[in-house]
Design an enzyme around this catalytic site. Structure first.
Site, PDB file in Angstrom:
ATOM      1  N   ARG A 149      83.694 -83.577   2.021  1.00 19.39           N
ATOM      2  CA  ARG A 149      83.971 -82.539   3.029  1.00 19.39           C
ATOM      3  C   ARG A 149      83.560 -83.087   4.373  1.00 19.39           C
ATOM      4  NH1 ARG A 149      80.641 -78.421   5.380  1.00 19.39           N
ATOM      5  NH2 ARG A 149      81.531 -76.321   5.470  1.00 19.39           N
ATOM      6  N   TYR A 161      78.695 -75.406  13.956  1.00 20.01           N
ATOM      7  CA  TYR A 161      78.137 -75.015  12.662  1.00 20.01           C
ATOM      8  C   TYR A 161      78.459 -76.063  11.610  1.00 20.01           C
ATOM      9  CZ  TYR A 161      77.246 -72.502   8.360  1.00 20.01           C
ATOM     10  OH  TYR A 161      76.784 -72.162   7.125  1.00 20.01           O
ATOM     11  N   ASP A 213      86.573 -77.765   6.370  1.00 18.78           N
ATOM     12  CA  ASP A 213      86.273 -76.322   6.356  1.00 18.78           C
ATOM     13  C   ASP A 213      86.378 -75.767   7.772  1.00 18.78           C
ATOM     14  OD1 ASP A 213      83.584 -74.460   4.668  1.00 18.78           O
ATOM     15  OD2 ASP A 213      85.268 -73.781   5.908  1.00 18.78           O
ATOM     16  N   HIS A 215      86.014 -72.596   8.435  1.00 20.66           N
ATOM     17  CA  HIS A 215      85.029 -71.531   8.492  1.00 20.66           C
ATOM     18  C   HIS A 215      85.534 -70.267   9.167  1.00 20.66           C
ATOM     19  CE1 HIS A 215      80.775 -71.224   7.370  1.00 20.66           C
ATOM     20  NE2 HIS A 215      81.086 -72.331   6.730  1.00 20.66           N
ATOM     21  N   GLU A 239      89.981 -75.429   4.306  1.00 20.56           N
ATOM     22  CA  GLU A 239      89.278 -74.273   3.778  1.00 20.56           C
ATOM     23  C   GLU A 239      89.091 -73.165   4.812  1.00 20.56           C
ATOM     24  OE1 GLU A 239      84.766 -73.502   2.006  1.00 20.56           O
ATOM     25  OE2 GLU A 239      85.711 -75.486   1.841  1.00 20.56           O
ATOM     26  N   GLU A 265      85.108 -68.056  -0.671  1.00 21.60           N
ATOM     27  CA  GLU A 265      83.646 -68.069  -0.851  1.00 21.60           C
ATOM     28  C   GLU A 265      82.991 -66.772  -0.427  1.00 21.60           C
ATOM     29  OE1 GLU A 265      81.639 -70.199   2.982  1.00 21.60           O
ATOM     30  OE2 GLU A 265      82.824 -71.508   1.672  1.00 21.60           O
ATOM     31  N   ARG A 286      87.810 -70.306  -4.128  1.00 23.82           N
ATOM     32  CA  ARG A 286      86.470 -70.808  -3.812  1.00 23.82           C
ATOM     33  C   ARG A 286      85.343 -69.846  -4.178  1.00 23.82           C
ATOM     34  NH1 ARG A 286      83.953 -74.514  -2.716  1.00 23.82           N
ATOM     35  NH2 ARG A 286      83.237 -74.300  -0.588  1.00 23.82           N
ATOM     36  N   GLU A 342      81.879 -77.948  -5.613  1.00 22.87           N
ATOM     37  CA  GLU A 342      81.126 -78.328  -4.419  1.00 22.87           C
ATOM     38  C   GLU A 342      79.671 -78.588  -4.823  1.00 22.87           C
ATOM     39  OE1 GLU A 342      79.994 -76.672   0.082  1.00 22.87           O
ATOM     40  OE2 GLU A 342      80.917 -75.325  -1.381  1.00 22.87           O
ATOM     41  N   TRP A 405      83.671 -65.533  11.679  1.00 24.33           N
ATOM     42  CA  TRP A 405      83.003 -66.551  10.881  1.00 24.33           C
ATOM     43  C   TRP A 405      84.044 -67.314  10.173  1.00 24.33           C
ATOM     44  CZ3 TRP A 405      79.482 -69.718  10.346  1.00 24.33           C
ATOM     45  CH2 TRP A 405      78.195 -69.428  10.745  1.00 24.33           C
TER      46      TRP A 405
HETATM   47  C1  CS2 Z   1      80.289 -73.518   3.634  1.00 22.56           C
HETATM   48  C2  CS2 Z   1      78.907 -72.990   3.391  1.00 22.56           C
HETATM   49  O1  CS2 Z   1      79.896 -74.999   1.869  1.00 22.56           O
HETATM   50  C3  CS2 Z   1      80.743 -74.329   2.456  1.00 22.56           C
HETATM   51  O2  CS2 Z   1      81.935 -74.317   2.137  1.00 22.56           O
HETATM   52  O3  CS2 Z   1      81.255 -72.605   3.924  1.00 22.56           O
HETATM   53  O4  CS2 Z   1      78.028 -73.929   3.790  1.00 22.56           O
HETATM   54  C4  CS2 Z   1      78.585 -71.697   4.052  1.00 22.56           C
HETATM   55  O5  CS2 Z   1      78.646 -71.824   5.398  1.00 22.56           O
HETATM   56  C5  CS2 Z   1      77.205 -71.200   3.655  1.00 22.56           C
HETATM   57  O6  CS2 Z   1      77.122 -71.156   2.296  1.00 22.56           O
HETATM   58  C6  CS2 Z   1      76.918 -69.829   4.220  1.00 22.56           C
HETATM   59  O7  CS2 Z   1      75.733 -69.354   3.721  1.00 22.56           O
HETATM   60 MG    MG Z   2      83.149 -73.000   3.147  1.00 22.54          MG
END
Ligand code: CS2
Ligand code: MG
Length: 405
Positions: A149, A161, A213, A215, A239, A265, A286, A342, A405
């Site tokens: 990633r 981030y 990602d 996000h 992602e 996720e 995810r 992951e 986010w």
């Molecule tokens: C991220 C995460 O791993 C990922 O795909 O999206 O690191 C995510 O930001 C965190 O789990 C949030 O707590």
């Molecule tokens: Mg993620």
């Protein structure tokens, strides 16, 4: 004589980051462990479990996993949501752990046995600029990973981030009582990322699977443009390209790009995947085994995804504990349409608190063959790391508005 749950306790420990763990004990002396960690809102799940769920678990037959899931999901009246589903997920994981121990079998054997010998996994290689990114990718490649990633800094932004300026591993939730606010600029990101990832691709060659990602930070048309611009990079997946509350927006993204899409996720039930799967709007699911309510519902999500040839790739960052990672690897060994797990990794102390049978070798994970999930918690050591407040950062656009986010 049917076994009975005699105790359900919640442990909170912070060996480098906060984890919430459920411990279920039975009359026959079996102990089951479940992960209930919800990053940045840990104590809400602690209360949900301690004040509401644990008291109604005592006396139940631990072997009735599906009935207990229905009891907690339908019985609560107030269904879904990250706090509820993280709590139910912890109970489900702990009960599968107990059933495996009661049968003397690893959980994957109870899920129908192995359909593969080991589970492909990917990890994180963040880099503030292209040279740092290429170095980070090379470093994880040397650890045997064949899927990485890649997250990058963005010129003009002081922080991004998931990426640290000095290349050190990032922790999603910053410790402390103050919530960090970052500045985000989607246009700067869109101008920079396609070129940066293209440079990484030409540096690492065609074979290595590259994942990125977003996000949830782009609008649907921006996501479509990014997906199209990244097609030459041949990503394994892109992602969370855009927030997916209104799932119809993914139709616009699908119209414009064939870059594979991964989402889920932050989803907590199969119903949140329904439209994305039945309209073939994603290629990878995810869902995290803990946040989606446990092994029981994750298998159902995988079954629905299989109908549309969509594959499972559970969330596995550092804020999903080694117990949930164990659960995901058992599902991974036994589920045909499981693609990749992951594995962000944990600080060393986490491995000492959560002693796990699962192993990582040469880019792959294996759950191990210990009865149950194969994780035991060192409670005395865990108690030495008390909870510390921590929050995920938020991001504001240059005009001050909050970005997604
Ligand atoms: C991220 C995460 O791993 C990922 O795909 O999206 O690191 C995510 O930001 C965190 O789990 C949030 O707590
Ligand atoms: Mg993620």
């Amino acid at each position: 004589m049917t076994d009975r749950i005699v105790a359900a306790d919640v442990l909170v420990t912070s060996p480098g980051r906060n984890f919430v763990t459920l411990k279920i004990t039975t009359a026959d002396g079996l102990v089951g462990w479940g992960d209930a960690t919800l990053n940045g809102r840990e104590l809400a799940v602690v209360s949900y479990l301690r004040d509401h769920v644990c008291p109604i678990l005592v006396g139940r037959d631990p072997a009735r996993i599906e009935d207990t899931w229905q009891y907690l999901y339908r019985g609560v009246y107030w269904r879904r949501g990250p706090v509820t589903m993280a709590a139910i997920g912890a109970v489900d994981l702990a009960l599968w752990d107990i059933k495996g121990k009661a049968c003397g079998q690893p959980v994957y054997q109870l899920l129908g046995g192995a359909v593969r010998d080991r589970i492909p996994s990917y990890t994180h290689a963040p880099g503030w600029d292209v040279p740092a990114l290429c170095d980070a990718v090379q470093a994880v490649r040397e650890r045997g990973f064949r899927a990485v990633r890649v997250q990058t800094g963005v010129p003009g932004l002081d922080s991004v981030y998931g990426v640290t300026k000095d290349g050190s591993a990032y922790e999603p939730a910053g410790r402390g009582r103050a919530l960090v606010e970052e500045v985000w600029d989607s246009d700067a990101y869109l101008r920079y990322v396609p070129g940066a990832l293209a440079e990484v691709r030409s540096a690492v060659g065609p074979e290595l699977a590259l994942l990125h990602d977003v996000h949830h930070r782009l609008t649907p048309i921006q996501a479509a443009r990014l997906g199209q611009a990244l097609e030459p990079v041949d990503l394994f997946w892109l992602e969370d390209v855009t927030p997916a509350e209104n799932q119809e927006v993914l139709r616009l993204v699908r119209q414009h790009t064939t870059t594979p899409l991964a989402i889920g996720e932050v989803f907590t039930t199969v119903w949140e995947f329904q439209q994305l799967l039945t309209e073939q709007l994603i290629d990878f699911v995810r869902a995290a085994v803990s946040h989606a309510g446990g092994i029981t519902p994750l298998r159902r999500i995988a079954a629905l995804a299989e109908v549309w040839q969509v594959r499972l790739a559970p969330h596995g960052p550092s804020d999903v504990s080694p117990i949930a990672l164990a659960g995901a690897t058992h599902v991974g060994l036994a589920t045909p349409n499981f693609a990749i797990q992951e594995y962000m990794g944990y600080p060393e102390r986490v491995h000492e608190v959560f002693r796990h049978a699962w192993t990582y070798a040469d880019g792959h994970l294996h759950p191990g063959d210990a009865p149950g999930l194969g994780v035991e918690v060192d409670e005395a050591l865990a108690a030495r790391f008390p909870y510390e407040p921590a929050y995920l950062p938020v991001a504001r656009r240059r005009d001050g508005t909050l970005t997604d986010w």
